[in-house]
Design a protein around this motif. Structure first.
Motif, PDB file in Angstrom:
ATOM      1  N   ASP A 159       0.878  -1.167   0.000  1.00  0.00           N
ATOM      2  CA  ASP A 159       0.000   0.000   0.000  1.00  0.00           C
ATOM      3  C   ASP A 159       0.915   1.215   0.000  1.00  0.00           C
ATOM      4  OD1 ASP A 159      -1.675   2.150   0.556  1.00  0.00           O
ATOM      5  OD2 ASP A 159      -2.902   1.042   1.994  1.00  0.00           O
ATOM      6  N   ALA A 160       0.981   1.922  -1.118  1.00  0.00           N
ATOM      7  CA  ALA A 160       1.955   3.003  -1.285  1.00  0.00           C
ATOM      8  C   ALA A 160       1.667   4.210  -0.412  1.00  0.00           C
ATOM      9  CB  ALA A 160       2.011   3.436  -2.747  1.00  0.00           C
ATOM     10  N   LEU A 161       0.462   4.305   0.155  1.00  0.00           N
ATOM     11  CA  LEU A 161       0.083   5.505   0.891  1.00  0.00           C
ATOM     12  C   LEU A 161      -0.148   5.265   2.378  1.00  0.00           C
ATOM     13  CD1 LEU A 161      -2.374   7.130  -1.691  1.00  0.00           C
ATOM     14  CD2 LEU A 161       0.071   7.558  -1.395  1.00  0.00           C
ATOM     15  N   SER A 162       0.249   4.103   2.876  1.00  0.00           N
ATOM     16  CA  SER A 162       0.081   3.834   4.301  1.00  0.00           C
ATOM     17  C   SER A 162       1.283   3.073   4.847  1.00  0.00           C
ATOM     18  CB  SER A 162      -1.207   3.035   4.552  1.00  0.00           C
ATOM     19  OG  SER A 162      -1.004   1.654   4.384  1.00  0.00           O
ATOM     20  N   ASP A 163       1.240   2.776   6.146  1.00  0.00           N
ATOM     21  CA  ASP A 163       2.339   2.057   6.792  1.00  0.00           C
ATOM     22  C   ASP A 163       2.054   0.557   6.891  1.00  0.00           C
ATOM     23  OD1 ASP A 163       0.335   1.976   8.678  1.00  0.00           O
ATOM     24  OD2 ASP A 163       1.530   2.800  10.319  1.00  0.00           O
ATOM     25  N   ALA A 164       1.101   0.070   6.084  1.00  0.00           N
ATOM     26  CA  ALA A 164       0.684  -1.331   6.177  1.00  0.00           C
ATOM     27  C   ALA A 164       1.130  -2.140   4.962  1.00  0.00           C
ATOM     28  CB  ALA A 164      -0.833  -1.417   6.319  1.00  0.00           C
ATOM     29  N   ASP A 180       4.692  -0.708   9.873  1.00  0.00           N
ATOM     30  CA  ASP A 180       5.987  -0.159  10.273  1.00  0.00           C
ATOM     31  C   ASP A 180       6.030   1.300   9.831  1.00  0.00           C
ATOM     32  OD1 ASP A 180       8.917   0.511  10.167  1.00  0.00           O
ATOM     33  OD2 ASP A 180       9.075  -1.571  10.815  1.00  0.00           O
ATOM     34  N   ALA A 181       6.385   2.168  10.744  1.00  0.00           N
ATOM     35  CA  ALA A 181       6.416   3.603  10.441  1.00  0.00           C
ATOM     36  C   ALA A 181       7.388   3.938   9.324  1.00  0.00           C
ATOM     37  CB  ALA A 181       6.762   4.390  11.696  1.00  0.00           C
ATOM     38  N   PRO A 186       4.594  10.422   6.525  1.00  0.00           N
ATOM     39  CA  PRO A 186       3.299  11.111   6.580  1.00  0.00           C
ATOM     40  C   PRO A 186       3.305  12.530   6.035  1.00  0.00           C
ATOM     41  CG  PRO A 186       4.306  11.024   8.755  1.00  0.00           C
ATOM     42  CD  PRO A 186       5.178  10.201   7.843  1.00  0.00           C
ATOM     43  N   ASP A 187       4.465  13.097   5.791  1.00  0.00           N
ATOM     44  CA  ASP A 187       4.547  14.466   5.288  1.00  0.00           C
ATOM     45  C   ASP A 187       5.335  14.500   3.980  1.00  0.00           C
ATOM     46  OD1 ASP A 187       4.356  17.197   5.081  1.00  0.00           O
ATOM     47  OD2 ASP A 187       6.005  17.615   6.490  1.00  0.00           O
ATOM     48  N   LYS A 209      10.964   0.865  -0.942  1.00  0.00           N
ATOM     49  CA  LYS A 209      10.224   2.091  -0.655  1.00  0.00           C
ATOM     50  C   LYS A 209      10.633   3.139  -1.678  1.00  0.00           C
ATOM     51  CE  LYS A 209       9.561   5.610   2.945  1.00  0.00           C
ATOM     52  NZ  LYS A 209      10.015   6.065   4.279  1.00  0.00           N
ATOM     53  N   SER A 210       9.659   3.693  -2.380  1.00  0.00           N
ATOM     54  CA  SER A 210       9.976   4.611  -3.478  1.00  0.00           C
ATOM     55  C   SER A 210      10.676   5.873  -2.991  1.00  0.00           C
ATOM     56  CB  SER A 210       8.698   4.983  -4.241  1.00  0.00           C
ATOM     57  OG  SER A 210       8.305   3.946  -5.096  1.00  0.00           O
TER      58      SER A 210
END
Length: 329
Positions: A159-164, A180-181, A186-187, A209-210
């Motif tokens: 999920d490219a937009l969350s930590d899951a 995982d954070a 988030p910013d 991670k992109s």
């Protein structure tokens, strides 16, 4: 030795399922379809052809070696399709879908919120099941981006937009595998986190991670654990990954995100992916490659001209180009 045996077996099965003329693929497959803009691709050995997704139309199309393109899967629920995987054993196609805001059916309500996996019949393209991953991942922005398939049919989805990082069993039951954070910044909230993913036969995942270019090794089992791979250089704007038969990892990068360049790199590890180094870096002739797939004729890298689409225009053309590394890599 066990890993090499497992990869050799999977390679042999791929060849056995492929028509004899599979090696006749050209160096470059030039495809054309109205504003298709594919982001993901997978080799389909039952057709000796590629399957490609569509950011603009939310479809999955068959692309023949001569570039002929025809629609296999189309469903109004899918606004944009991204990663694609072929499961020959179970005769199904798994498709990551979401809404990046540039699809023909995008709406303010679905943009950056709709996220899931569509499961379709490999032969007919008929729908078998939709799995809603946004509901599983929880509140916030979501985008099912890419997926990896384990030998038992379990799918692992980024999920490219969350930590899951999510898991879907062979019966279509979804759950969060691990949070995982480090997976997402988030910013800003729309920064791209986890992207390309592969399943390793030794029982773990490799995920890039992109934005940031980190590579993670995620162990599977009762209590999954996350470890950042110590790489010699960041994989900035890393996108699709391919695990090669010799154990090396092919990673595609592009300039669609911060510090990214159009390139295909090869990484190797001598310690089970606790660390890795780039052994070859190929500047890519196409503008915005996104991913690659392994075929009997070699690895082919997709460029669906997403640079044009994200720039507010459109293109009918896309390219699948063979990646060839020297023996020194």
């Amino acid at each position: 030795m066990r890993f090499k045996a497992l990869v050799a077996l999977s390679t042999a099965l791929l060849f056995l399922a492929t028509p004899a003329h599979g090696s006749a693929f050209p160096e470059v497959v030039n495809g054309s379809a109205p504003s298709l803009h594919p982001e993901g691709t997978a080799y389909d050995p039952t057709r000796n052809a590629f399957l490609v997704s569509s950011i603009r139309h939310g479809t999955v199309s068959v692309v023949r070696p001569d570039g002929r393109t025809s629609t296999l899967i189309s469903h109004p629920w899918m606004i944009s399709t991204l990663g694609v995987k072929v499961d020959v054993r179970r005769q199904r196609v798994l498709v990551a879908h979401g809404d990046l805001g540039v699809g023909a059916r995008s709406t303010p309500e679905t943009a950056m919120h709709r996220s899931g996996i569509g499961i379709f019949d490999l032969r007919t393209g008929a729908l078998r099941q939709f799995v809603d991953l946004a509901a599983v991942a929880g509140p916030g922005l979501h985008l099912a981006n890419d997926l990896a398939l384990a030998s038992d049919g379990t799918a692992y989805v980024t999920d490219a937009l969350s930590d899951a990082l999510l898991r879907i069993d062979v019966r279509g039951r979804a759950a969060v595998l691990v949070r995982d954070a480090r997976f997402h910044d988030p910013d800003p909230p729309t920064s791209f986190g986890l992207n390309g993913i592969v399943w390793h036969p030794r029982g773990y995942l490799l995920v890039v991670k992109s934005w940031g270019g980190q590579l993670f090794r995620i162990s599977l089992g009762h209590k999954p654990s996350v470890r950042q791979v110590a790489t010699d250089q960041p994989i900035h704007n890393g996108d699709g990954l391919v695990l090669r038969p010799d154990g090396s990892l092919l990673a595609v990068t592009n300039p669609l995100g911060p510090q990214g360049v159009s390139a295909v790199r090869l990484l190797r590890s001598r310690d089970g992916w606790s660390s890795a180094r780039t052994t070859c870096l190929l500047p890519w002739p196409d503008v915005a490659p996104t991913t690659a797939t392994r075929t009997p004729a070699g690895n082919y890298v997709l460029d669906g001209r997403l640079d044009v689409l994200f720039g507010g225009s459109g293109s009918d053309h896309f390219t699948l180009r063979k990646a060839t590394f020297s023996a020194m890599c």
